[in-house]
Design a protein around this motif. Structure first.
Motif, PDB file in Angstrom:
ATOM      1  N   MET A  62      -9.390  48.254  14.254  1.00  0.00           N
ATOM      2  CA  MET A  62     -10.621  48.640  15.140  1.00  0.00           C
ATOM      3  C   MET A  62     -11.863  47.802  14.659  1.00  0.00           C
ATOM      4  O   MET A  62     -12.456  47.452  15.407  1.00  0.00           O
ATOM      5  CB  MET A  62     -10.901  49.997  14.895  1.00  0.00           C
ATOM      6  CG  MET A  62     -12.112  50.683  15.524  1.00  0.00           C
ATOM      7  SD  MET A  62     -12.110  50.886  17.141  1.00  0.00           S
ATOM      8  CE  MET A  62     -11.289  52.257  17.519  1.00  0.00           C
ATOM      9  N   ALA A  63     -11.779  47.424  13.354  1.00  0.00           N
ATOM     10  CA  ALA A  63     -12.989  46.697  12.608  1.00  0.00           C
ATOM     11  C   ALA A  63     -13.126  45.478  13.538  1.00  0.00           C
ATOM     12  O   ALA A  63     -14.570  45.419  13.930  1.00  0.00           O
ATOM     13  CB  ALA A  63     -12.774  46.501  11.468  1.00  0.00           C
ATOM     14  N   GLU A  64     -12.394  44.633  13.852  1.00  0.00           N
ATOM     15  CA  GLU A  64     -12.626  43.382  14.298  1.00  0.00           C
ATOM     16  C   GLU A  64     -13.086  43.558  15.958  1.00  0.00           C
ATOM     17  O   GLU A  64     -13.733  42.692  16.048  1.00  0.00           O
ATOM     18  CB  GLU A  64     -11.126  42.719  14.626  1.00  0.00           C
ATOM     19  CG  GLU A  64     -11.244  41.113  14.891  1.00  0.00           C
ATOM     20  CD  GLU A  64      -9.929  40.523  14.792  1.00  0.00           C
ATOM     21  OE1 GLU A  64      -9.802  39.494  15.770  1.00  0.00           O
ATOM     22  OE2 GLU A  64      -8.859  41.196  14.567  1.00  0.00           O
ATOM     23  N   ALA A  65     -12.776  44.400  16.404  1.00  0.00           N
ATOM     24  CA  ALA A  65     -12.872  44.978  18.053  1.00  0.00           C
ATOM     25  C   ALA A  65     -14.414  45.424  18.077  1.00  0.00           C
ATOM     26  O   ALA A  65     -15.094  45.176  18.898  1.00  0.00           O
ATOM     27  CB  ALA A  65     -12.124  45.974  18.533  1.00  0.00           C
ATOM     28  N   LEU A  66     -15.122  45.557  16.897  1.00  0.00           N
ATOM     29  CA  LEU A  66     -16.392  46.155  16.879  1.00  0.00           C
ATOM     30  C   LEU A  66     -17.566  45.339  16.529  1.00  0.00           C
ATOM     31  O   LEU A  66     -18.676  45.578  16.797  1.00  0.00           O
ATOM     32  CB  LEU A  66     -16.482  47.476  16.255  1.00  0.00           C
ATOM     33  CG  LEU A  66     -15.663  48.809  16.709  1.00  0.00           C
ATOM     34  CD1 LEU A  66     -15.829  49.955  15.677  1.00  0.00           C
ATOM     35  CD2 LEU A  66     -15.819  49.185  18.048  1.00  0.00           C
ATOM     36  N   GLU A  67     -17.011  44.281  15.745  1.00  0.00           N
ATOM     37  CA  GLU A  67     -18.089  43.750  14.957  1.00  0.00           C
ATOM     38  C   GLU A  67     -19.356  42.930  15.875  1.00  0.00           C
ATOM     39  O   GLU A  67     -20.292  42.438  15.584  1.00  0.00           O
ATOM     40  CB  GLU A  67     -17.437  42.590  14.053  1.00  0.00           C
ATOM     41  CG  GLU A  67     -16.706  41.607  14.402  1.00  0.00           C
ATOM     42  CD  GLU A  67     -15.821  41.116  13.220  1.00  0.00           C
ATOM     43  OE1 GLU A  67     -15.304  39.976  13.532  1.00  0.00           O
ATOM     44  OE2 GLU A  67     -15.834  41.886  12.172  1.00  0.00           O
ATOM     45  N   ASN A  68     -19.065  42.796  17.159  1.00  0.00           N
ATOM     46  CA  ASN A  68     -19.980  42.079  18.074  1.00  0.00           C
ATOM     47  C   ASN A  68     -20.586  43.113  18.869  1.00  0.00           C
ATOM     48  O   ASN A  68     -21.590  42.785  20.033  1.00  0.00           O
ATOM     49  CB  ASN A  68     -19.482  40.912  18.732  1.00  0.00           C
ATOM     50  CG  ASN A  68     -18.954  39.595  17.880  1.00  0.00           C
ATOM     51  OD1 ASN A  68     -19.727  39.326  17.052  1.00  0.00           O
ATOM     52  ND2 ASN A  68     -17.859  39.132  18.075  1.00  0.00           N
ATOM     53  N   LEU A  69     -20.324  44.401  19.037  1.00  0.00           N
ATOM     54  CA  LEU A  69     -20.674  45.232  19.878  1.00  0.00           C
ATOM     55  C   LEU A  69     -22.162  45.888  19.469  1.00  0.00           C
ATOM     56  O   LEU A  69     -22.424  46.346  18.226  1.00  0.00           O
ATOM     57  CB  LEU A  69     -19.786  46.212  20.212  1.00  0.00           C
ATOM     58  CG  LEU A  69     -18.248  46.175  20.914  1.00  0.00           C
ATOM     59  CD1 LEU A  69     -17.570  47.087  21.010  1.00  0.00           C
ATOM     60  CD2 LEU A  69     -18.665  45.234  22.204  1.00  0.00           C
ATOM     61  N   HIS A  70     -22.813  46.331  20.720  1.00  0.00           N
ATOM     62  CA  HIS A  70     -24.174  47.055  20.752  1.00  0.00           C
ATOM     63  C   HIS A  70     -23.551  48.493  21.345  1.00  0.00           C
ATOM     64  O   HIS A  70     -23.485  48.351  22.530  1.00  0.00           O
ATOM     65  CB  HIS A  70     -25.160  46.376  21.287  1.00  0.00           C
ATOM     66  CG  HIS A  70     -26.530  47.221  21.211  1.00  0.00           C
ATOM     67  ND1 HIS A  70     -27.758  46.730  21.637  1.00  0.00           N
ATOM     68  CD2 HIS A  70     -26.746  48.563  20.650  1.00  0.00           C
ATOM     69  CE1 HIS A  70     -28.586  47.785  21.343  1.00  0.00           C
ATOM     70  NE2 HIS A  70     -28.062  48.855  20.946  1.00  0.00           N
ATOM     71  N   VAL A  71     -23.526  49.424  20.676  1.00  0.00           N
ATOM     72  CA  VAL A  71     -23.092  50.888  21.333  1.00  0.00           C
ATOM     73  C   VAL A  71     -24.223  51.513  21.416  1.00  0.00           C
ATOM     74  O   VAL A  71     -24.894  51.656  20.166  1.00  0.00           O
ATOM     75  CB  VAL A  71     -21.880  51.506  20.698  1.00  0.00           C
ATOM     76  CG1 VAL A  71     -21.679  52.983  21.109  1.00  0.00           C
ATOM     77  CG2 VAL A  71     -20.651  50.587  20.637  1.00  0.00           C
ATOM     78  N   ALA A  72     -25.078  52.099  22.325  1.00  0.00           N
ATOM     79  CA  ALA A  72     -25.847  53.147  22.529  1.00  0.00           C
ATOM     80  C   ALA A  72     -25.358  54.551  22.763  1.00  0.00           C
ATOM     81  O   ALA A  72     -24.509  54.781  23.659  1.00  0.00           O
ATOM     82  CB  ALA A  72     -27.077  52.453  23.540  1.00  0.00           C
ATOM     83  N   ILE A  73     -25.896  55.486  22.288  1.00  0.00           N
ATOM     84  CA  ILE A  73     -25.664  56.720  22.519  1.00  0.00           C
ATOM     85  C   ILE A  73     -26.851  57.891  22.925  1.00  0.00           C
ATOM     86  O   ILE A  73     -27.785  57.919  22.210  1.00  0.00           O
ATOM     87  CB  ILE A  73     -24.637  57.558  21.432  1.00  0.00           C
ATOM     88  CG1 ILE A  73     -23.747  56.526  20.771  1.00  0.00           C
ATOM     89  CG2 ILE A  73     -24.018  58.627  21.737  1.00  0.00           C
ATOM     90  CD1 ILE A  73     -22.742  57.002  19.595  1.00  0.00           C
ATOM     91  N   ILE A  74     -26.690  58.466  24.043  1.00  0.00           N
ATOM     92  CA  ILE A  74     -27.532  59.462  24.503  1.00  0.00           C
ATOM     93  C   ILE A  74     -26.885  60.656  24.059  1.00  0.00           C
ATOM     94  O   ILE A  74     -25.876  61.166  24.526  1.00  0.00           O
ATOM     95  CB  ILE A  74     -27.733  59.528  26.063  1.00  0.00           C
ATOM     96  CG1 ILE A  74     -28.223  58.193  26.452  1.00  0.00           C
ATOM     97  CG2 ILE A  74     -28.616  60.666  26.468  1.00  0.00           C
ATOM     98  CD1 ILE A  74     -28.382  58.013  27.874  1.00  0.00           C
ATOM     99  N   MET A  75     -27.296  61.357  22.722  1.00  0.00           N
ATOM    100  CA  MET A  75     -26.568  62.508  22.232  1.00  0.00           C
ATOM    101  C   MET A  75     -27.074  63.936  22.890  1.00  0.00           C
ATOM    102  O   MET A  75     -28.247  64.383  22.600  1.00  0.00           O
ATOM    103  CB  MET A  75     -27.050  62.280  20.748  1.00  0.00           C
ATOM    104  CG  MET A  75     -26.967  61.124  20.073  1.00  0.00           C
ATOM    105  SD  MET A  75     -27.293  61.213  18.375  1.00  0.00           S
ATOM    106  CE  MET A  75     -29.083  61.448  18.403  1.00  0.00           C
TER     107      MET A  75
END
Ligand code: IPE
Ligand code: IPE
Ligand code: MG
Length: 241
Positions: free
Chosen positions: A1-14
């Motif tokens: 999973m690590a490699e898959a996430l390192e360039n991502l910006h995830v935003a969450i409306i909680m």
């Protein structure tokens, strides 16, 4: 999973704390407390998996319109949250940012937020952007005012205003475009969140209420995101070549 996430910006409306509590015949504030616990888990998980940026919608500018007791509870919860999570944020190399009009946040909490931003400004791990008293329209409005002042002072000419000028004058200019926007609780709307930066975000809606959102739900959202084809206006064929 690590490699898959390192360039991502995830935003969450909680979203969905109130309904989570209502389902259990509990006061709304109990839902907010449970939501705080879910947030801790997601931040730890994101940091552990080397996500680049996590933006979380914690309190909107519109949320000031809620009953005064609920607002007071949320501000208290925020205050406790900062105290409780301080060590974990600093020790996990997290860079803490706030987006929003924090002049409206009670002074003691505001001072703590500013201190935490200062203390973590050189951290190189997860960028945690907490949207507080935040409105995407106000962010753009504030940006227009700043750029207008530059024009009036002859620091920039109108012809030289570019998209970069806008990004440079948004809240926390270092934040990249959002790649994946998650909203929990079944609502399918943006509610004024990060309007400029979600222009090409992939949208992910789940019926799970925020307090029930866990590491597994987060991974499901990432898996779904990985299946999406981001064309940015191009054709499939162009993407392959
Ligand atoms: C999200 O949950 C938390 C905040 C907006 C602060 P809600 O409080 O909006 O929960 P619902 O939508 O009433 O279920
Ligand atoms: C959006 O949730 C704001 C946060 C999650 C902090 P709301 O529950 O306030 O959104 P609306 O008003 O129902 O769209
Ligand atoms: Mg809601």
């Amino acid at each position: 999973m690590a490699e898959a996430l390192e360039n991502l910006h995830v935003a969450i409306i909680m979203d969905g704390n109130g309904r989570w509590a209502k389902k259990r015949a509990l006061p709304r504030v109990v839902g907010h407390k449970a939501g705080g616990k879910a947030l801790k888990k997601i931040i730890t998980h994101a940091a552990k998996n080397h996500l680049k940026v996590l933006s979380i919608y914690a309190f909107s500018a519109e949320n000031w319109l809620r009953p005064k007791e609920e607002v007071a509870f949320l501000m208290q919860l925020l205050d406790e949250y900062i105290i409780d999570e301080w060590a974990s944020i600093t020790e996990n190399n997290i860079k803490f940012l706030v987006s929003g009009n924090i002049s409206l946040i009670p002074e003691k909490t505001r001072d703590a937020l500013i201190k935490l931003m200062e203390e973590t400004k050189n951290n190189t791990g997860l960028i945690l952007n907490m949207a507080l008293s935040y409105s995407g329209q106000d962010e753009i409005l504030d940006c227009v005012k700043k750029i207008s002042t530059f024009v009036l002072n002859n620091e920039i000419s109108i012809e030289n205003i570019t998209k970069e000028t806008i990004v440079d004058n948004l809240y926390n200019k270092e934040l990249p475009e959002v790649d994946l926007l998650i909203r929990t609780s079944g609502e399918k709307r943006i509610s004024n969140f990060m309007l400029w930066r979600i222009s090409y975000a992939e949208l992910y809606f789940t019926d799970v209420l925020w307090p029930d959102f866990d590491e597994n739900e987060f991974d499901n959202a990432i898996k779904e995101y990985k299946k999406r084809v981001r064309r940015f206006g191009k054709t499939d064929e162009q993407l392959k070549s």
